[in-house]
Design an enzyme around this catalytic site. Structure first.
Site: not given
Length: 503
Positions: A339, A437
């Site tokens: 991310c 994630h």
């Protein structure tokens, strides 16, 4: 709206603490599993949370990671209503405000302090939703009710308990020292009505023989009039459960031969990515604190997510970690960015709308031939698919702003279930980035990824966490007056609890 607007009242109670990090989140998770194991339909609730460790919910929003763990304790789907107000710090004085799972605004602390009471109707609406059709709601406070300077407009502790008509139990941490003063001091600063709202207390994180604190329990009860509900001994496996905030990232784990280094950036977010790696016997996870160099013997450097990518990129450079990363790569080491960490690995990060600060473009670390543009639109979705290098299946979630594109995206890291591609891989194959994630919670992906690097894995992570929650429930059941807790919540006699009203 107040709690009198819905009938009949669902049994509910609020666990507040004498301070932050006294173990409220873990206690609520354990009690959720305890009462669920007794056949009740239980749900967690936290009116206001402050954490950059968020989770994507089953209904498509985001809540604090602690409430997601508590939902797991209940064996229930997670919902945005379990944590209707989430504050995600972006700077030392400002935070993104998430209301019922969606971005509401970005405010400085003083501005939010003036406006937070306007969110109470939304909080009560969410509480009503959670309480509907439920046998028991366990509510977690934030910080401490003793912070009376924050009482005006409070929606996190006594302000919410008063509006919802909830009884309160106080949790105190003896491991910090001064526990008698912390409980009696809390009593001393509260208004009479708030003192009366607290129906009992318990002591958490006791090391040694709990009977040695019998006199302390009697002294607290005599000085406050509150009922002593037990002393909870230290629970050794607490550190294996997902941490709520970065305070839980002070130590690395494992003595395995594969060394993974993680620079602990200032606004680290969604660091539950690290939790499964902590439990892997073949891995040594080094959490590198500010001021420390990245270890020269690391096999992989993992750049974690960030709530403020541009700010944390500057922070990373300020620690000299960019220089350490270049040396690591020259030595043949691998780099994985997740991310915000993925965005940092590119050539540039542009913020044309000033979402994270003044509009502009900053130079990235340059390990990937990609460029990122930050956008106001936020992605909060579950993600499933295949890791292209290994063919291993994964499941996880996306929670980010921004779009990333460039030549290295032609070598994606992941293929999602809908056929789209995610992430990028460098030409030499040693630098990878992804927006997903939670990858390492997928046993097949984690095993394939670590095996390719020389570390075997047979950890069943999900089953491990479930087992620890059951162990925690048994731990609490053996030391707390559970029947009294249920009675305080308005659940009736202990006989009703034993018979099970929700099964």
């Amino acid at each position: 709206m107040t709690r009198s607007d819905w009938e009949p009242k669902t049994p509910a109670l609020m666990i507040q603490g004498t301070g932050s990090n006294v173990g409220k989140s873990l206690i609520v998770a354990g009690l959720c599993r305890l009462f669920a194991n007794r056949g009740l339909t239980v749900r967690p609730f936290k009116p206001q949370n402050m954490s950059n460790n968020a989770a994507v919910t089953d209904d498509g929003g985001e809540i604090g990671r602690a409430q997601a763990l508590q939902a797991l304790g209940c064996r229930a789907p997670s919902s945005v209503h379990m944590n209707p107000v989430l504050l995600k710090p972006e700077t030392d004085t400002g935070a993104q405000i998430i209301v019922q799972g969606k971005r509401f605004d970005t405010m400085r602390a003083r501005e939010y302090g003036k406006q937070k009471n306007t969110l109470l109707p939304k909080v009560l609406e969410s509480f009503s939703t959670i309480a509907s059709g439920t046998d028991l709601v366990l509510v977690e406070g934030a910080g401490s009710p003793a912070e009376i300077n924050l009482r005006s407009g409070d929606i996190a502790n006594m302000g919410f308990a008063e509006a919802a008509g909830l009884p309160v139990i106080l949790c105190a941490d003896i491991d910090r020292g001064g526990v008698i003063a912390s409980v009696v001091g809390t009593y001393a600063v509260l208004e009479l009505e708030e003192q009366n709202r607290i129906k009992g207390f318990f002591i958490n994180r006791f090391r040694g023989d709990p009977s040695l604190f019998d006199e302390g329990m009697h002294e607290i009860a005599a000085r406050t009039g509150w009922r002593g509900l037990g002393v909870v001994p230290w629970f050794a496996d607490a550190g294996k459960l997902p941490a709520e905030d970065a305070l839980g990232l002070e130590d690395g784990f494992g003595q395995g031969s594969l060394k993974i280094a993680v620079p602990v950036i200032s606004r680290i977010a969604n660091f539950d990515d690290l939790d499964p790696l902590r439990l892997e016997p073949g891995v040594s996870l080094a959490l590198v604190q500010p001021g420390e160099p990245l270890p020269g013997d690391a096999d992989i450097v993992l750049l974690p997510g960030s709530k403020s990518t541009v700010g944390d990129l500057a922070f990373l450079r300020g620690q000299g970690w960019d220089i350490d990363l270049k040396a690591h790569h020259r030595r043949g080491g691998q780099i994985l960015g997740i991310c915000g960490g993925y965005q940092m690995l590119g050539k540039t990060i542009s913020d044309p709308d000033g979402i994270e600060g003044p509009p502009g473009t900053v130079e990235g670390l340059g390990f990937l031939d990609v460029e990122t543009v930050l956008t106001a639109e936020k992605s909060t979705v579950y993600a499933e698919g295949t890791h292209l290098a290994s063919g291993a299946a994964f499941s996880g979630y996306e929670i980010h702003i921004g779009r990333t594109a460039g030549p290295d995206c032609d070598r994606p890291m992941m293929q999602l279930k809908n056929g789209s591609m995610d992430g990028a891989v460098s030409e030499d194959g040693r630098v990878c980035g992804t927006y997903v994630h939670g990858l390492f919670t997928s046993d097949k992906f984690r095993s394939a990824y670590l095996t390719a690097l020389g570390a075997s894995s047979d950890l069943a992570y999900g089953r491990s966490i479930d087992r620890i929650l059951d162990d925690l429930a048994r731990h609490l059941e053996s030391v707390l007056d559970v029947d009294a807790i249920f009675e305080i919540a308005g659940g009736g006699s202990s006989l009703a609890l034993r018979d099970g009203i929700g099964g």
